[in-house]
Design an enzyme around this catalytic site. Structure first.
Site, short mmCIF file in Angstrom:
data_model
loop_
_atom_site.label_atom_id
_atom_site.label_comp_id
_atom_site.label_asym_id
_atom_site.label_seq_id
_atom_site.Cartn_x
_atom_site.Cartn_y
_atom_site.Cartn_z
N GLY A 56 15.53 32.58 44.08
CA GLY A 56 15.84 33.47 45.19
C GLY A 56 16.54 34.70 44.65
O GLY A 56 17.16 34.65 43.59
N GLN A 61 21.66 42.15 44.70
CA GLN A 61 21.69 41.69 43.32
C GLN A 61 20.95 42.64 42.39
O GLN A 61 21.05 42.51 41.17
CB GLN A 61 21.11 40.29 43.20
N CYS A 104 23.47 31.18 39.97
CA CYS A 104 23.18 32.48 40.55
C CYS A 104 22.76 33.43 39.43
O CYS A 104 23.36 33.42 38.36
CB CYS A 104 24.43 33.01 41.25
N LEU A 105 21.75 34.23 39.70
CA LEU A 105 21.30 35.19 38.70
C LEU A 105 22.35 36.25 38.41
O LEU A 105 22.31 36.90 37.36
CB LEU A 105 19.98 35.85 39.14
N HIS A 146 22.50 30.37 50.34
CA HIS A 146 22.99 31.15 49.20
C HIS A 146 22.58 32.62 49.34
O HIS A 146 23.40 33.53 49.19
CB HIS A 146 22.44 30.53 47.91
N GLU A 147 21.30 32.84 49.62
CA GLU A 147 20.80 34.23 49.71
C GLU A 147 21.36 34.95 50.94
O GLU A 147 21.68 36.15 50.87
CB GLU A 147 19.27 34.27 49.70
N HIS A 150 24.76 36.14 50.08
CA HIS A 150 24.74 37.38 49.29
C HIS A 150 24.73 38.60 50.19
O HIS A 150 25.46 39.57 49.96
CB HIS A 150 23.51 37.43 48.38
#
Length: 178
Positions: A56, A61, A104-105, A146-147, A150
């Site tokens: 995701g 991000q 997480c990226l 999670h997304e 963000h």
């Protein structure tokens, strides 16, 4: 059946915003322009997510403060879910609360046990402005929560407390990217 292009195949890989970048902690603005720039952003998000081997990715991000995210994520039954949401809002998070590893990226190479509900419903629109509702269970529910976090300016590290928070902070300090 017509052939659809692979998501991200016309996108470009953008640099990722890393923990500490203010864009990750600011709530994102709603999308109001559903034109070609939005389509390009979604393609870039897919391309970047795939290049980084994520499941995701939210627009902030990659430094864009708009309420958009993409996903290509399995649920706990290994059913693959691929899509995007524009102006998403979490309308339900319920079921059993499960603490599981979350990465997480924007915190590359790190993860921590984070509590999430095992069912989530997110409503929003497509890039064309058509209403859509996405329901996820298990790992996919974790991804949706999670997304959405963000886009509200929250990273999973913000949900940690006590020794988990301290352990992650030490790992961030030792990381090559901090």
């Amino acid at each position: 059946m017509r052939n659809r292009p692979i998501p991200g195949s016309s996108g470009r890989v953008r640099p990722l915003s890393l923990l500490g970048d203010p864009v990750l902690h600011a709530p994102c603005e709603p999308v109001t322009d559903f034109g070609p720039e939005l389509h390009g952003l979604v393609e870039d998000l897919f391309a970047t997510m795939y290049a980084a081997r994520g499941v995701g990715l939210a627009a902030n991000q990659v430094g864009v403060g708009l309420r958009v995210f993409v996903y290509d994520c399995p649920d706990d039954e290994d059913v693959r879910h691929v899509g995007h949401l524009v102006n998403p809002r979490l309308v339900a998070a319920d079921g059993v609360e499960v603490r599981g590893p979350e990465g997480c990226l924007s915190l590359p190479g790190l993860e921590a046990g984070t509590s999430r509900y095992d069912r989530a419903v997110v409503e929003g629109t497509t890039v064309a402005g058509e209403p859509v509702s996405v329901t996820g269970t298990g790992f996919f529910a974790r991804c949706l929560q999670h997304e959405t976090d963000h886009l509200d300016g929250v990273v999973y590290a913000d949900r940690l407390s006590g020794w988990r928070h301290r352990k992650l902070r030490r790992a961030v300090a030792r990381s090559r990217w901090s």
